[in-house]
Design a protein around this motif. Sequence first.
Motif, PDB file in Angstrom:
ATOM      1  N   ILE A 244       1.445  -1.113  -0.103  1.00  0.00           N
ATOM      2  CA  ILE A 244      -0.056  -0.255   0.171  1.00  0.00           C
ATOM      3  C   ILE A 244       1.100   1.343  -0.387  1.00  0.00           C
ATOM      4  O   ILE A 244       1.702   1.519   0.854  1.00  0.00           O
ATOM      5  N   LYS A 245       0.725   2.168  -1.209  1.00  0.00           N
ATOM      6  CA  LYS A 245       1.352   3.223  -1.044  1.00  0.00           C
ATOM      7  C   LYS A 245       1.583   4.149   0.330  1.00  0.00           C
ATOM      8  O   LYS A 245       0.579   4.468   1.337  1.00  0.00           O
ATOM      9  N   ASP A 246       1.761   4.495   0.718  1.00  0.00           N
ATOM     10  CA  ASP A 246       2.839   4.862   2.214  1.00  0.00           C
ATOM     11  C   ASP A 246       1.304   6.252   1.908  1.00  0.00           C
ATOM     12  O   ASP A 246       1.950   7.596   2.809  1.00  0.00           O
ATOM     13  N   LEU A 247       1.227   6.628   0.909  1.00  0.00           N
ATOM     14  CA  LEU A 247      -0.202   7.845   1.007  1.00  0.00           C
ATOM     15  C   LEU A 247      -1.265   7.866   1.606  1.00  0.00           C
ATOM     16  O   LEU A 247      -2.624   8.445   1.787  1.00  0.00           O
ATOM     17  N   VAL A 248      -1.695   6.173   2.119  1.00  0.00           N
ATOM     18  CA  VAL A 248      -3.225   6.086   2.109  1.00  0.00           C
ATOM     19  C   VAL A 248      -2.677   5.100   3.706  1.00  0.00           C
ATOM     20  O   VAL A 248      -2.167   4.515   3.713  1.00  0.00           O
ATOM     21  N   MET A 249      -3.790   5.799   4.240  1.00  0.00           N
ATOM     22  CA  MET A 249      -3.878   4.820   5.226  1.00  0.00           C
ATOM     23  C   MET A 249      -4.285   3.509   5.498  1.00  0.00           C
ATOM     24  O   MET A 249      -4.999   3.140   4.988  1.00  0.00           O
ATOM     25  N   THR A 250      -3.210   2.912   6.696  1.00  0.00           N
ATOM     26  CA  THR A 250      -3.597   1.425   7.566  1.00  0.00           C
ATOM     27  C   THR A 250      -3.702   1.350   8.583  1.00  0.00           C
ATOM     28  O   THR A 250      -2.807   2.141   9.028  1.00  0.00           O
ATOM     29  N   LYS A 251      -4.830   1.090   8.365  1.00  0.00           N
ATOM     30  CA  LYS A 251      -5.414   0.557  10.233  1.00  0.00           C
ATOM     31  C   LYS A 251      -3.995  -0.359  11.242  1.00  0.00           C
ATOM     32  O   LYS A 251      -3.440  -1.285  10.813  1.00  0.00           O
ATOM     33  N   GLY A 252      -3.401   0.875  12.339  1.00  0.00           N
ATOM     34  CA  GLY A 252      -2.207  -0.411  13.019  1.00  0.00           C
ATOM     35  C   GLY A 252      -0.760  -0.030  12.364  1.00  0.00           C
ATOM     36  O   GLY A 252      -0.411  -1.052  13.499  1.00  0.00           O
ATOM     37  N   LEU A 253      -0.523   0.410  10.961  1.00  0.00           N
ATOM     38  CA  LEU A 253       0.587   0.341  10.074  1.00  0.00           C
ATOM     39  C   LEU A 253       0.702   1.697  10.275  1.00  0.00           C
ATOM     40  O   LEU A 253       0.065   2.051   9.802  1.00  0.00           O
ATOM     41  N   ARG A 254       2.124   2.263  10.655  1.00  0.00           N
ATOM     42  CA  ARG A 254       2.339   3.213   9.905  1.00  0.00           C
ATOM     43  C   ARG A 254       2.226   4.027   8.875  1.00  0.00           C
ATOM     44  O   ARG A 254       2.669   3.526   7.921  1.00  0.00           O
ATOM     45  N   THR A 255       1.592   4.990   8.333  1.00  0.00           N
ATOM     46  CA  THR A 255       1.623   6.031   7.315  1.00  0.00           C
ATOM     47  C   THR A 255       2.065   7.618   7.757  1.00  0.00           C
ATOM     48  O   THR A 255       1.436   8.186   8.479  1.00  0.00           O
ATOM     49  N   THR A 256       3.096   7.382   6.981  1.00  0.00           N
ATOM     50  CA  THR A 256       4.004   8.765   7.072  1.00  0.00           C
ATOM     51  C   THR A 256       3.995  10.034   5.622  1.00  0.00           C
ATOM     52  O   THR A 256       4.153  10.966   5.983  1.00  0.00           O
ATOM     53  N   PHE A 257       2.585   9.681   5.082  1.00  0.00           N
ATOM     54  CA  PHE A 257       2.929  10.235   3.966  1.00  0.00           C
ATOM     55  C   PHE A 257       4.266  10.634   3.455  1.00  0.00           C
ATOM     56  O   PHE A 257       3.741  12.163   2.464  1.00  0.00           O
ATOM     57  N   GLY A 258       5.590  10.281   3.602  1.00  0.00           N
ATOM     58  CA  GLY A 258       6.240  11.186   3.409  1.00  0.00           C
ATOM     59  C   GLY A 258       6.988  11.973   3.691  1.00  0.00           C
ATOM     60  O   GLY A 258       7.460  12.788   3.557  1.00  0.00           O
ATOM     61  N   SER A 259       6.210  12.025   5.252  1.00  0.00           N
ATOM     62  CA  SER A 259       6.333  13.565   6.104  1.00  0.00           C
ATOM     63  C   SER A 259       6.976  13.378   7.792  1.00  0.00           C
ATOM     64  O   SER A 259       6.144  12.566   8.027  1.00  0.00           O
ATOM     65  N   ARG A 260       7.752  14.079   7.821  1.00  0.00           N
ATOM     66  CA  ARG A 260       8.003  14.324   8.987  1.00  0.00           C
ATOM     67  C   ARG A 260       7.115  15.057   9.802  1.00  0.00           C
ATOM     68  O   ARG A 260       7.273  14.435  11.076  1.00  0.00           O
TER      69      ARG A 260
END
Length: 152
Positions: free
Chosen positions: A82-98
């Motif tokens: 899943i692209k890190d731009l899409v929210m995943t319950k219980g799994l870190r999602t950073t949107f590529g941003s600090r």
Amino acid sequence: MIDVETYMALSATEIAARVGAGTLKARDVAEAALARAAEVEPQIHAFATLDAEGARAAADAVDAAIAAGHRPGPLAGVPVAIKDLVMTKGLRTTFGSRLYEDFIPEDDDICVARLRAAGAVILGKSNASEFGFGAHGCNLIFAETRNPWDLS
């Protein structure tokens, strides 16, 4: 057990059909996908977050559903990122941003919920440019994603 080369030769359709028919275990597919990621990840940096434990648990749930006589869904055992731009319950999602470096969503985005319901096995989150504002995975949190066909 399925080796990495055999796994890589299978299409998503073939994986789902074989897992759904019980001739291939979702856990074996997940292990082959994780093994492949371990082989190439140090060079290509495709994953922002790899969730081996979650992938194994999801694969085991697919296998248990099949063993209990239930239909696991049209994507039974198919590994996905899943692209890190899409929210995943219980799994870190950073949107590529600090700004979101440690953000762990409480809910899945609808597309993730639908993938899970269809029996897909989420391996982790693929790298992304900050907030998706770029053509390739380059941000201040993770190493830049490399082209697997040409690492230069």
